[in-house]
Design an enzyme around this catalytic site. Structure first.
Site, PDB file in Angstrom:
ATOM      1  N   HIS A   1      -6.694 -13.975  -7.434  1.00 39.40           N
ATOM      2  CA  HIS A   1      -7.536 -13.036  -6.693  1.00 39.40           C
ATOM      3  C   HIS A   1      -8.956 -13.116  -7.238  1.00 39.40           C
ATOM      4  CE1 HIS A   1      -9.178  -9.290  -5.133  1.00 39.40           C
ATOM      5  NE2 HIS A   1      -8.205  -9.292  -4.266  1.00 39.40           N
TER       6      HIS A   1
ATOM      7  N   LYS B   1       0.854  -1.190   0.000  1.00 40.49           N
ATOM      8  CA  LYS B   1       0.000   0.000   0.000  1.00 40.49           C
ATOM      9  C   LYS B   1       0.893   1.243   0.000  1.00 40.49           C
ATOM     10  CE  LYS B   1      -3.699  -2.556   0.613  1.00 40.49           C
ATOM     11  NZ  LYS B   1      -4.819  -2.715  -0.278  1.00 40.49           N
TER      12      LYS B   1
END
Length: 394
Positions: free
Chosen positions: A285, A166
């Site tokens: 994912h 992040k």
């Protein structure tokens, strides 16, 4: 005396067959059906069987040119859902001949392709599928599987640890690589591209791959452990996706990543084949899954999407966290986690498993607990998921 008579007729006359005994080669489906008011459940269940196999809205003369009995889907059992008004579980058996071998795409096109817009149904949800060994054997499945992955990474007897880099959007490739290095050097096994990180103007994929590879090799040299970063190969075309996977292989990194629902099953299966042929692990994912699986009475339950992924191919798949949710949710999640990892899973309705599933040695997939978890969740996560899992923080 007329040999052929057109007109709309009830589906249940042909497609509701309660006396049918299912074959070992049939694909079995459990649908949660909510009929429109006034539509009997048998008709609704038969309509599902018809529309997802050989039926159309009327009798056509070409029906006489084939054997419907051989090729039709059959609704063979219907039961009311406890505690729900006007909801039923309809069990449908499909003959194996209806499906192309090795194609999850074709399986879904047939089973859920048309039938969900059906007027006679208020709502429809595919709750579970039984994949017979005769069909699952036509799939490669996961590129490597749990045991081979542990051997490649030399990591045993514990869950694998990862984190997502992040901020997920906005970092330059160089700074992104710095963050990857710090995480891996600090003790994590894996770091991860966020699913939205593909190849945007602020960070093109090739630059990211290079700097992440540098971070991996530096961290490996300093820790003496094998490290990985899930390089997201998802792209706008299959050719571009494979190009990215090829570059990852040339860099010598251990693992790439794919968004299997937005990318599609055809692309995913191609990538899984490439990964097996070239020794890459494949992290999957599930972006977009809640669009399909969130409604309780309409859509497809995630356990079906998980089974489909095991057939299409992936070594890791995101499968929810359970932490802080209700107990019932926990049992249901553990049900499909076992469907991902184990060879043989017994029917168990309390865990949402409608059919006994025998995977006949198709490799297993590591479930990834990801999304809003932090260090205080560790005891719960290890208790719920056990050793064969990936705990993905951040």
């Amino acid at each position: 005396s007329v040999g052929f008579k057109a007109g709309v007729k009830d589906y249940r006359l042909t497609y509701y067959t309660p006396e049918y005994e299912t074959k070992d080669t049939d694909i079995l489906a459990a649908f949660r059906v909510t009929p429109q008011p006034g539509v009997p459940p048998e008709e609704a269940g038969a309509a599902v069987a018809a529309e997802s196999s050989t039926g159309t809205w009327t009798t056509v003369w070409t029906d006489g040119l084939t054997s419907l009995d051989r090729y039709k889907g059959r609704c063979y059992h219907i039961e009311p859902v406890a505690g729900e008004e006007n909801q039923f579980i309809a069990y449908v058996a499909y003959p194996l001949d209806l499906f192309e071998e090795g194609s999850v795409t074709n399986m879904f096109t047939s089973i859920v392709g048309n039938v969900f817009g059906f007027k006679a149904l208020r709502a429809l949800r595919l709750e579970d599928l039984r994949i017979p060994p005769a069909y699952s054997k036509t799939f490669q499945g996961p590129p490597h599987g749990i045991q081979v992955e542990r051997d490649k990474l030399n990591k045993y007897g514990r869950p694998l640890l990862g984190c997502t880099i992040k901020p997920k959007l906005g970092l330059s490739a160089k700074n992104y690589g710095r963050a990857v290095y710090e995480c891996l050097r600090g003790g994590l096994d894996f770091t991860k591209d966020d699913e939205n990180v593909n190849s945007q103007p602020f960070m093109r994929w090739r630059d990211r791959f290079l700097f992440c590879a540098e971070a991996i090799y530096k961290a490996q040299a300093e820790t003496g452990e094998i490290k990985g970063h899930y390089l997201n190969a998802t792209a706008g075309t299959c050719e571009e996706m494979i190009k990215r996977a090829v570059f990852a292989r040339e860099l010598g990194v251990p693992i790439v990543m794919h968004d299997y629902l937005t990318g599609g099953f055809t692309a995913n299966t191609s990538l899984a084949h490439y990964c097996r042929d070239n020794g890459l692990l494949l992290h999957i994912h599930r972006a977009m899954h809640a669009v399909i699986d969130r409604q309780k009475n309409h859509g497809i339950h995630f356990r079906v999407l998980a089974k489909a992924l095991r057939m299409s191919g992936g070594d890791h798949i995101h499968s929810g966290t359970v932490v802080g949710k209700l107990e019932g949710e926990r049992e249901i999640t553990l049900g499909f986690v076992d469907l991902l990892r184990d060879d043989f899973i017994e029917k168990d309705r309390s865990r949402g498993i409608y059919f006994t599933q025998d995977w006949v040695s198709l490799p297993g997939v590591l479930p990834v607990a990801s999304g809003g978890i932090h260090v205080w969740h560790m005891p719960a996560l290890t208790e719920i998921f056990g050793d064969d899992s990936v705990l993905q923080f951040g």
